[in-house]
Each structure stands twice: as C-alpha cells, then as structure tokens.
Scaffold this active site. Sequence first.
Site, short mmCIF file in Angstrom:
data_model
loop_
_atom_site.label_atom_id
_atom_site.label_comp_id
_atom_site.label_asym_id
_atom_site.label_seq_id
_atom_site.Cartn_x
_atom_site.Cartn_y
_atom_site.Cartn_z
CB SER A 139 32.47 40.12 42.23
OG SER A 139 33.07 41.25 41.64
CG ASP A 406 36.23 39.06 42.87
OD1 ASP A 406 35.50 38.06 42.80
OD2 ASP A 406 35.93 40.16 42.38
#
Length: 564
Positions: A139, A406
């Site tokens: 991220s 993610d």
Amino acid sequence: MLFFQRTCKFSTETGSPVVMLNSLPMGKKMTIAEGVLICKICTCVYPSNCSCNQDLDMRFGFDLCSEEKDFLWKRKRHVANALKNVFHLVLSSCVQQVPVVAIITTGGGLKSMTGLYGGLLGLKKLNLLDCITYISGLSGTTWTMANLYRDAYWSQKDLDWHICEAQKQATKCKMGCFSVDRMKYYNKQLCQRKEEGYRTSFIDLWGLIIEYLLNDGKDPHKLSEQREALCEGQNPLPIYVSVCVRNNYSTHDFKEWVEFTPYEVGLLKYGAFIRTENFGSEFFMGRMLKKLPESRICYLQGMWSSIFSVNLLQIWGLSHNEDPILPTRPHELRTRTYTPPGPLSNALRGALTDRFSVAQHHNFLKGYQLHNNYLENEHFCRWKDTVLDTRPNKLMQNPDHLGMIDAGFFINTSSAPLLRPQREVDVIIYLIFWFLRVACKYYSEQKIPFPKASLSDEDKNLKECYVFQDSDSPRCPIVIFLPLVNDTFREYKAPGVKRCCSEMEGGQLDLTSRCSPYCMFSVRYSDENYRRLLNLSEYNVLNNSQIIMQALHIAMQRKRQNMC
C-alpha cells in the site's frame, strides 16, 4: 520443489492422452502410446532426458534465486561493518554470524508513506540503516520505497532531499489530476497499455493518478531497474507485497501471497517465480508465449495500493472487527452430498464478495496443475490457508488472468515474504503497525515461527516500543514493534529535550479520530501536518534506541551460539 504436471487433453477417438510437445511445430498433436513414461513436471516423453526447469522461462522451487543469494553475500559485509561501528565490537569475518534484520511495514496511504520516511530517518541517525537487509512494503509504504530506489545509493546519503521532495508532493494541490489535459494523458496511456497486450482496468487508471500524486511529471521508472540499487549490496533489498484473489471468494476464503522484488515475481505457495521484467507477459506450461513490455512502476503501485479492490464484506469487517457469515458454498461442506445454494444465496454472496475493480495480469502458471501429492510438501503447507486447499482440482484451475489486490485488505502486513525460512530473518522491526493481534493469530494458524505478543489491538495505552521473542524457538525471530502512537512526543521534541510552552502545540497529533488530517483517504497534507507526522515517527525510533540496540545485541549473541 512442488510437483507440477502440465495439463493435457484426451483424444476422443483413442482415449489416450494428447500433449503439446515443445519440439513439434505449433498446433501439431501427438498421441502418447500406452505405457510410455511421462515426466510429472514437464510431460517429457523420455524422463531420463528431461531437463525440467532448465529450458523453462520460469523458476520452480522455494529456494532464493541466484541474484538474491549474491546480493546477500555482498550485503552481509555492509551489515557486518555497520554492526562493528555501532557496537564497537570485533566480529568474526564469517558472514554467517551476521544477523538478518528486516523492516516490515503496513499500509495507510500518505500516513504510512510519511511514517516510513520518519522511521528510516530515525534509523539513519542511529547508524542502524546499514544494518538492515530487507525492507518489505504494501500500500502506501510502496510509494516511499519506489521513490527511494530511484536513487541507487539512497541509504548511503542524507535523506533530507528525499523527504523534502516527498513533502512537496504530499502538500501540493491535487485538483490537477482531473484537468482536461490530464484526462487526455490517462486515455492515451491506457490505450497504449491495451495495445501492448495488457488487460486494463480501473486499477491502471488509479496507478496513473498515483503517478500524478507523487511526481511532477511522467515517471518512467520500472521495478527491474531497482537492481542497480542492489548491485553492490549498498541498500536493503526491497520486497513489495500483494495478494491474489478470486471472484466470488472473500479474502478470508481465498488469498495467495505474491512477492515482487527487482529480481523476481512469485507466488509463495507454489514456489513459482518469473523474472520481474516478464511479469504481465503471456505464459503457457512454463514458456513465455508473448513478451509484453515491462509495466512502469506506477501501474504496480496502483495494484499494491488499490483502495478500489475493497468489497462489502471487508468494509463490514473493518467497521465491526469481524467477518459476517457468508451463505454456504458446496466447497465448504465436508460431506459428499449437499444441496446447491439457491439464486438468493448466490446473489447475496456475490454482493458481499464482488470487488469494484481488481488488477488483472496474465497467469504465468497457466497450463500447470498441482500434482496430487502436493499436500506432502512442507513449504506449500506453510501457506495453505484457503478453502480450496483440500481440493487441488479446484485450487489450480488455470485461469487466464491472476486477480491481484492491495494486501492491506487481508491483515495489512508485508510480513509474508520475510517469514519464508529461506530468508532466515533474525530480527523484525515493525514500523507503524496496528493489527498485531490479527497477524499473530494468522502466524499461529499457519505454524509460522513468530513470538506471542502480549497485547491486542484493543489496548488503549500503547507504548512506543515493544520487544517480543521466544527463547525456546531458535527459528523464531525477535520482533521490535514500533506502533505509531503519540505518547511522550507530546512533551518532548527530541529524546530528553522537553518542549517549552510555545512548542507544545507541535506535539499534538490527532491520529485516530474521524476528523484526523491523517485519515487513510487523505491525499493532501499541510506542511505542518506532514512535518509533525514525520517528526513523530522519527522520534519514536530515536527515543527507543536502547531497546532496539539491546534486541540487535541479543540477535548477534544467538547467531554466534547457533554457529557453535
């Protein structure tokens, strides 16, 4: 190494297996006579002449690649010199006695990006940055890492320039990303990407937006180019983390760890790796059919930090700290007979598990099926944690594309690649980590050596630093946990230096409320908020230097004892 077998079809006329042989022209088929031995890995007609991995465009095996081994040999010499200078010790020249120290991070947009800069700055000032062998990110921390590794010698220099450049990007107005000229640029880039052979999605657009948020112009940087920053072992090895998912499955039911390094991209569970520059290209049965241009790193950042891959199930989990019970699917039943779910049940499950957008890349394992004895493999079982793991015919169905999201949508940690036993990590420095309870529960379920943490996510008064270790387990790493909390920083601007009355406001940071300027979806900070967060992250490392040093000293002692 896992046993893989290439998929083959059966002739409708003879019932004999028909396989595509590499030595034949494209499109021709050959019926294999009954009783002929076939290699389980590559379906070679004569196993004694089989070269298996040697002629493939991918690597099967759980060992580290040769480039990473070469890097480690060079890096350990850097680390040994750094440890000698920090602890004023005379270490043996044997690099095997040098502990492997890794930084693990968590996601959170600009908050995690800025926090990682501060943590690295603190380690730099303590002369400990040269003691680090690995940095893993997901991220927002991938934004920090990608920016740093443009500079082949970033950790050997002062970090102020990089930090100021990041501040300029974090504080600039972001409205330009929606301008007419920018929209034309997005369209042109996406059309070009589609012409190159990629399946484009909203995640690619998000990657181009990230490019604008973090840069003044087009960023031509590619992941494989970061090898230059590792050629002398001069920096820690960066590892970027994602998870592979499937439609109609929650991440609780199905997720498979994917690691990205400047050398390779691989699925940890299967021990299957391809060269980083070949990620996205088309593969079949281990051979590259069509080479696609390597993606610019902004497209990977779009995948590594995609807020648009969330589904309703994950939103529920984040808000209630638990997962709702999904309608039962046939694969979840232990009995042999079952009643198929009805339309309403399917619709409800679909509504909960469907994601707005998922990054799609060509499946480099296409054409392979797991051999039926894969469950006997120790390395596979380490990452065996999906509902399909008991049904190999369902697990590897050879979809044309891998869906990647993610990793923050699972347990928000970049730890998985660094807990591979082949990397032999001795010390883990957790920076800006919140979900410790969830991660520890996962490690325990997977029987991955990890010390038990004596605190939970609900603890209200977290300290700035914790050390966890298991002295009874030599394979268990020492964990230095540095949560992003505002504790003594309120009253101290530097370790041992109290704030005067006019400086007290600089120690006030709202990190958790709904009105916090550091919320996950914030894309712009004020200069003051950026500096406060950076200073807090740096301070927490500096203020706990003795605890960190002590943990490293214990690791060195353990390493020497294990070598005896």
